[in-house]
Design an enzyme around this catalytic site. Structure first.
Site, mmCIF file in Angstrom:
data_model
loop_
_atom_site.group_PDB
_atom_site.id
_atom_site.type_symbol
_atom_site.label_atom_id
_atom_site.label_comp_id
_atom_site.label_asym_id
_atom_site.label_seq_id
_atom_site.Cartn_x
_atom_site.Cartn_y
_atom_site.Cartn_z
ATOM 1 N N MET A 73 71.015 -17.464 58.614
ATOM 2 C CA MET A 73 71.925 -18.495 58.139
ATOM 3 C C MET A 73 71.431 -19.845 58.613
ATOM 4 S SD MET A 73 74.418 -19.439 56.397
ATOM 5 C CE MET A 73 74.890 -21.162 56.227
ATOM 6 N N GLU A 74 71.348 -20.805 57.656
ATOM 7 C CA GLU A 74 70.625 -22.054 57.851
ATOM 8 C C GLU A 74 71.408 -23.147 58.547
ATOM 9 O OE1 GLU A 74 72.224 -22.197 53.475
ATOM 10 O OE2 GLU A 74 71.382 -20.701 54.832
ATOM 11 N N ASN A 75 72.409 -22.826 59.376
ATOM 12 C CA ASN A 75 73.188 -23.857 60.059
ATOM 13 C C ASN A 75 72.273 -24.967 60.570
ATOM 14 O OD1 ASN A 75 75.463 -21.897 60.023
ATOM 15 N ND2 ASN A 75 74.278 -20.913 61.633
ATOM 16 N N HIS A 135 62.278 -19.625 54.738
ATOM 17 C CA HIS A 135 63.431 -19.823 53.852
ATOM 18 C C HIS A 135 64.496 -20.658 54.553
ATOM 19 C CE1 HIS A 135 66.117 -18.406 50.511
ATOM 20 N NE2 HIS A 135 67.044 -18.728 51.414
ATOM 21 N N GLU A 136 64.833 -20.296 55.793
ATOM 22 C CA GLU A 136 65.895 -21.023 56.498
ATOM 23 C C GLU A 136 65.467 -22.445 56.855
ATOM 24 O OE1 GLU A 136 68.615 -19.668 56.282
ATOM 25 O OE2 GLU A 136 67.927 -17.644 55.845
ATOM 26 N N GLU A 174 69.408 -21.995 46.966
ATOM 27 C CA GLU A 174 68.661 -20.772 47.252
ATOM 28 C C GLU A 174 67.368 -20.656 46.452
ATOM 29 O OE1 GLU A 174 69.405 -19.311 49.754
ATOM 30 O OE2 GLU A 174 71.513 -19.763 50.118
#
EC number: 3.4.11.-
Length: 875
Positions: free
Chosen positions: A338-340, A372-373, A395
């Site tokens: 998860m890209e927080n 990706h993140e 995405e």
């Protein structure tokens, strides 16, 4: 976040190495992102505010208020360390009762755009009280008449006022709230692990957030929509023996930890973690369990992170905006990452790498997820889609760019790409109408291969189309010396091209008739080929399939058998993929698709084999409970034998071709296909190596790359002893990669009672973590012996198992459905169960089951005949 890594290696293979011509076009994506900002930035206040009171909102928050900043104080009462009851190693230590409570208050500062008597926010599963509304311009409170909680899918919290807020005014709202730390991997949730280094057994707990897409409202009342960005300033109150990590850099503190204000960002990116002080981190801020950090399992992730960041900063020409970047390996998390912003969270299995134990191919998964993140730190975090219907802009871009990054930092990985599955009638467009995506369940339904995979492929096609000229214009789009209108013209051209690809489901089929030169779908003509074959979509840069007249198909397939090297590698894989998918769409005969696999007997490259295996998997699923399966197995054995034997020296000596990742993939595929199709020498190899492991208690005879397939095949060929040996190793192993391979292998047994017991274990989080429940059941369902068991099990325990990835669960368990009885059961399931976010995938499963029933009815006899004709005679 990445698409769920039940895919693992398949995902790392699924979109990879883009052609060299697309590299220049990568910059063009920056242009598109700039030209799409009207879809991705907050709507500015109107210059002439209306005095008309707005109607009550329906699902979406009204745009009467624009949040600017949140001041949040959170008191997390959780204990991060508890001695297991009955442990007397240190009798002076008392064991507290765990508390899952968190309390807090938040002040949101906002600007009023339109006169209103209500403040609407989102709040879910929180007890909220003590509202104080203050006019910041007059420094006076605005009287409040009440709070109203909406008990529907809107999750609205309405602060009702006695006096209106005036357009143009600046206000603040203070709210107190309390809630419970969740056990279900949502909102502020608890992750558990064991301190293996402690003298006595200790249970450790992490309180950590996971808020995408709509779970910030579970942590504090907020304007929980992606375009309602604001600055967040957080203070966390926590126990003295703990530490806190959050989006921003921590300021001074002990029991209170203050954090710098964040940049303006969406609520779903807000993140923090409260963890025991022993939870360790590297100098590069990669956090993990202390034994993992101490053993160097974070080294690979730490090494490539800096190089990927450097790549993105150079390519985007925008520096990373935060003052720190923490990456955290969590024992429990859904999805894989998860890209927080500034505090990226990962499942342990996609961040940790243990030399000599983890598969070398596991590095591809780690690199791809991290890339990706990190791409999201620009595409998604810095610039965000306006509403969730344009999720693909987050995405698709992150997926697309991540493969350039991986190719840059690990060029030997040679990642390859395929068209994503997007052919069912209930598939959705890349960009549905905003009105079609309103509820949380509808939003969650968009986190699928369409948004990720098709999004990336369409961007790749656009990059190939626009070329260097548009790239050069776009890269200088902010140059004040540009001629007026140039950027607008480029944007209009791109929008005109992209519109049909983003607003419509599916992808086109281009039909080429080489006898008369006609081309359907595209408005241009080919001249006659005069007996030569024609190949279109060279290197597969276009997002479409190609169909030919039967004569050209025959020439192409003959060419593959005579000299396959005349056809580019990408197209060898794509011809197989197109043939099978066109056959399923009844555009070509099923025997043509099967004929496309004949050349594989001499093929040594991974991509064509991977394409064939992926497509033949559908035949296996449809026929592995019928008389077709025997002849099909015999054919596959014969086709893969030469490929298997080409790696036999590596395999027998427990080595792999270290110089080429592509060959490592091919070796693994050869063993998987040879063993699963019953090639005796493959099964003998797997069982012998597993037996050596059981006897010596060391896996030295099994290379880490090959453990997944060898474990599986040996457990499948064995019985109780082999299964329980694997289960014991699963329980005692601390290596996440090893545990994942064992967890999958345990599903391979053909003993019904063992599979049934394994399913029961998924109900115990001490045995199978909640985040692993769906994938474990899906592994069992992949086994023909476990299909019916898994289907009955998820219906009996739906409330528990659906807490994980319910969408993947339904998709996996129903893949074999191909009978009228199974269709009727699935339809009853849709009617009788609370499906929540899985409703879309159940609808797809029903449609797919109908397709499967018809396909089997139409093709079973001809497929059986084709395989029987090619079955080697018995010796």
């Amino acid at each position: 976040m990445p698409l769920k890594f039940g895919m693992s290696k398949a995902f790392a293979i699924a979109f990879g190495v883009m052609t060299a011509s697309a590299i220049g076009g990568m910059f063009t994506m920056i242009i598109l992102y700039k030209t799409e900002t009207h879809n991705m930035t907050m709507t500015p206040p109107p210059t002439q505010p209306s005095t008309t009171l707005p109607p009550p909102p329906v699902m979406r928050l009204p745009k009467t208020l624009v949040p600017q900043k949140y001041d949040i104080v959170l008191w997390v009462h959780l204990y991060t360390k508890i001695i297991v009851e009955g442990n007397m190693t240190n009798p002076n230590i008392t064991t507290p009762n765990q508390t899952m409570l968190f309390t807090g208050n938040s002040t949101v500062h906002f600007h009023c755009v339109q006169k209103t008597m209500s403040i609407f926010l989102n709040s879910k599963d929180l007890t909220v009280d003590a509202p104080v509304v203050r006019n910041k311009d007059t420094n006076k409170n605005v009287p409040v008449s009440g709070l109203k909680h909406y008990d529907d899918e809107s999750d609205f919290l309405e602060v009702q006022l006695k006096e209106p807020l005036e357009a143009g005014g600046n206000y603040s709202l203070l709210l107190a709230f309390r809630g419970d730390v969740s056990d279900n991997l949502e909102g502020l949730y608890v992750s558990r692990y064991t301190d293996e280094a402690s003298p006595g057994e200790q249970k450790l707990f992490i309180a950590v957030t996971n808020l995408q897409p709509t779970d910030a409202r579970r942590v504090f009342p907020c304007f929980d929509e992606p375009d309602m960005k604001a600055v967040f300033q957080l203070t966390v109150i926590h126990r003295p023996e703990t530490k806190v990590v959050a989006n921003a850099k921590a300021l001074d503190g002990w029991k209170y930890t203050w954090f710098e204000p964040t940049p303006k960002m969406s609520t779903y990116l807000f993140a923090f973690m409260v963890v025991d002080n022993t939870f360790d981190f590297t100098t590069s801020s990669t956090y993990a369990r202390p034994e993992a950090v101490g053993a160097g399992h974070t080294n690979y992730a730490t090494d490539i992170t800096g190089r990927i960041l450097d790549f993105y900063e150079g390519e985007f020409e925008i520096k990373y905006r935060m003052r720190k970047l923490d990456q955290i390996a969590l024992p429990d998390l859904y999805p894989a990452g998860m890209e927080n912003w500034g505090m990226i969270t990962y499942q342990e299995g996609v961040l940790l790498y243990e030399e000599g134990v983890s598969s070398l191919l596991h590095k591809e998964e780690i690199a791809t997820v991290i890339a990706h993140e990190l791409a999201h730190q620009w595409f998604g975090n810095l610039v965000t889609m306006k509403w969730w219907n344009d999720l693909w802009l987050n995405e698709g871009f992150a997926t697309y760019f991540s493969y350039f990054a991986v190719d840059k930092v690990e060029p030997t990985f040679n990642i390859v790409s395929f068209i994503s599955p997007d052919s069912l009638a209930s598939s959705h467009p890349l960009s549905p109408a905003p009105g079609d995506i309103q509820t949380t369940d509808e939003i969650l339904g968009l986190f699928d291969s369409i948004s990720y995979s098709k999004g990336a492929m369409v961007l790749r096609m656009l990059a190939n189309r626009v070329g260097q000229n548009i790239f050069d214009k776009g890269i200088n789009a902010e140059n004040e010396n540009r001629a007026p209108g140039e950027t607008a013209r480029s944007a209009n051209s791109i929008a005109e091209f992209m519109g049909p690809w983003t607003k419509q489901s599916g992808y086109p089929v281009v039909s080429i008739n080489t006898t008369d030169g006609r081309v359907f779908q595209k408005q241009f003509l080919f001249n006659s080929s005069k007996g030569e074959w024609i190949l279109a979509n060279i290197n597969c840069t276009g997002y479409y399939r190609v169909n030919y007249n039967p004569e050209n198909w025959e020439r192409l397939l003959t060419q593959l058998q005579i000299n396959r090297h005349r056809i580019p590698l990408m197209n060898r894989g794509q011809l197989v993929d197109d043939a099978f998918n066109l056959a399923r769409a009844k555009l070509v005969n099923v025997t043509l698709a099967l004929n496309s696999t004949l050349f594989l007997k001499n093929e040594t490259e991974f991509l064509p084999w991977e394409s064939a295996v992926m497509n033949l998997e559908y035949f296996i699923l449809m026929f592995d409970r019928s008389e077709v399966y025997g002849p099909m197995q015999a054919y596959l054995q014969e086709q893969v034998k030469e490929l298997y034997n080409s790696f036999i020296n590596y395999t027998n000596s427990a080595t792999v071709p270290l110089h080429d990742h592509s060959l490592q993939h091919t070796q693994l595929l050869a063993i998987q296909l040879a063993c699963s199709s019953g090639l005796p020498e493959c099964i003998e190899m797997a069982t012998e190596k597993y037996a050596d492991w059981m006897e010596s208690n060391t896996t030295n005879s099994i290379h880490p790359n090959l453990r997944s397939v060898i474990y599986c095949q040996a457990v499948a060929a064995g019985g109780k002893e082999e299964w329980e040996f694997a289960w014991d190793r699963y329980l005692t192993s601390s290596d996440t990669s090893e545990k994942e391979q064992l967890r999958r292998a345990l599903s391979c047994t053909r003993k019904i009672w063992l599979l049934s017991r394994y399913l029961d274990y998924t109900l115990d989080p001490e045995k199978i973590r909640l985040m692993d429940v769906a994938s474990t059941i899906n592994y069992i369902a992949q086994n023909a012996a476990g299909q019916a068991l898994a289907w009955n099990f998820i219906r009996a325990h739906w409330n528990y198992v659906s807490q994980g990835d319910a969408t993947a669960l339904i998709a996996g368990v129903t893949r074999r459905f191909s009978t009228q009885f199974e269709l009727e059961e699935l339809t009853r399931f849709e009617a009788d169960y609370d499906l929540r976010g899985a409703y879309r995938v159940v609808s797809l499963a029903i449609e797919q089951t109908r397709v499967n029933i018809q396909w089997v009815k139409e093709n079973k006899d001809v497929v059986l005949q084709w395989f029987e004709q090619r079955t080697p005679p018995a010796v």
